[in-house]
Enzyme design. Structure first.
Site, PDB file in Angstrom:
ATOM      1  N   LYS A 118       1.052   4.350  -2.820  1.00  0.00           N
ATOM      2  CA  LYS A 118       0.745   5.746  -2.493  1.00  0.00           C
ATOM      3  C   LYS A 118       1.967   6.659  -2.629  1.00  0.00           C
ATOM      4  O   LYS A 118       1.834   7.820  -3.024  1.00  0.00           O
ATOM      5  CB  LYS A 118       0.148   5.838  -1.087  1.00  0.00           C
ATOM      6  N   TYR A 170       0.835  -1.202   0.000  1.00  0.00           N
ATOM      7  CA  TYR A 170       0.000   0.000   0.000  1.00  0.00           C
ATOM      8  C   TYR A 170       0.868   1.251   0.000  1.00  0.00           C
ATOM      9  O   TYR A 170       0.617   2.194  -0.760  1.00  0.00           O
ATOM     10  CB  TYR A 170      -0.916  -0.026   1.220  1.00  0.00           C
TER      11      TYR A 170
END
Length: 253
Positions: A162, A158
């Site tokens: 990002k 993740y």
């Protein structure tokens, strides 16, 4: 006589807005904020019944909204969506599959990157191209994460997605600024949404989150809505290529 400056307007009347992932959680909050400010909002997500339900709820409240079934990993469908430009694009589509980095499944890695980074990249590209071809200004807003600025437990995939979005946005801002197409990110801390239910079901994760947030609570969807309106409106006319951290002080350390 002193000449007073004029406060920029937050009014979005006459603007067309697209919100991907706009039927639930932070995306729904963004859809509501833009609609309340006067924009005609197209709510996009994969499930037609879900987007139409959200659009109907906004219409019932007296605002303008319509639903669109769209998978942002389908690049042909994304391109078709911008046959007419949107003045405002909020990308809240996202996926999280958490695991220790040594146990990451390649399929999970590819799924997260396909939506969070690849989908975000080409959504931005098509949105900006449509605006520039029409000679119009516009604002593109990605719902990124504080995890695009720090690391986190079981969040290597993740975080990678990002951090990629944060770099992508800076480069795109440099390319598109002279055409008055702005692009920014909003980086929330943990917000109570369906996406975070798994995290909040684990007491040790709740303890970790609360130990990092400096304010005395976990974030709510309403905490993000004002930031969306700011970046969508003339109030942020000089803002591009940057991140608005709504993290309760998480990254202050």
């Amino acid at each position: 006589m002193t000449t007073l400056p004029k406060t920029p307007t937050f009014n979005l009347s006459g603007k067309r807005a697209l919100v991907t992932g706009g039927a639930t959680g932070i995306g729904l909050g963004a859809s509501v904020a833009l609609a309340e400010a006067g924009a005609s909002v197209t709510i996009a997500a994969r499930r037609a019944d879900v987007v139409e339900g959200a659009a109907e709820a906004i219409r019932s409240a007296g605002y303008e909204a319509q639903g669109l079934s769209l998978d942002i990993t389908d690049l042909d469908a994304v391109a078709d969506t911008f046959s007419d430009p949107f003045d405002i694009v909020v990308n809240s589509a996202g996926l999280a599959r958490h695991s220790p980095a040594t146990q990451t499944d390649p399929g999970d890695f590819d799924a997260v990157m396909s939506i969070n980074l690849r989908g975000a990249y080409f959504l931005s590209s098509h949105a900006a191209k449509a605006l520039m071809e029409a000679g119009k200004p516009g604002s593109i807003i990605h719902i990124s994460s504080q995890m695009g600025h720090v690391g986190g437990l079981e969040r290597a995939v993740y975080c990678a997605s990002k951090w990629g979005v944060e770099g992508m946005v800076k480069a795109m801002a440099i390319e598109w600024g002279k055409k008055n197409v702005r692009i920014n990110t909003i980086c929330p801390t943990f917000i109570k949404t369906p996406l975070t239910e798994q995290t909040f079901s684990r007491p040790e994760m709740v303890e970790w989150v609360l130990s990092k947030i400096k304010l005395p609570r976990i974030g709510e969807v309403e905490d993000i809505m004002g930031a969306v309106l700011y970046l969508a409106s003339d109030a942020s006319a000089m803002v591009t290529g940057t991140s608005l951290l709504i993290d309760g002080g998480w990254t202050a350390d």
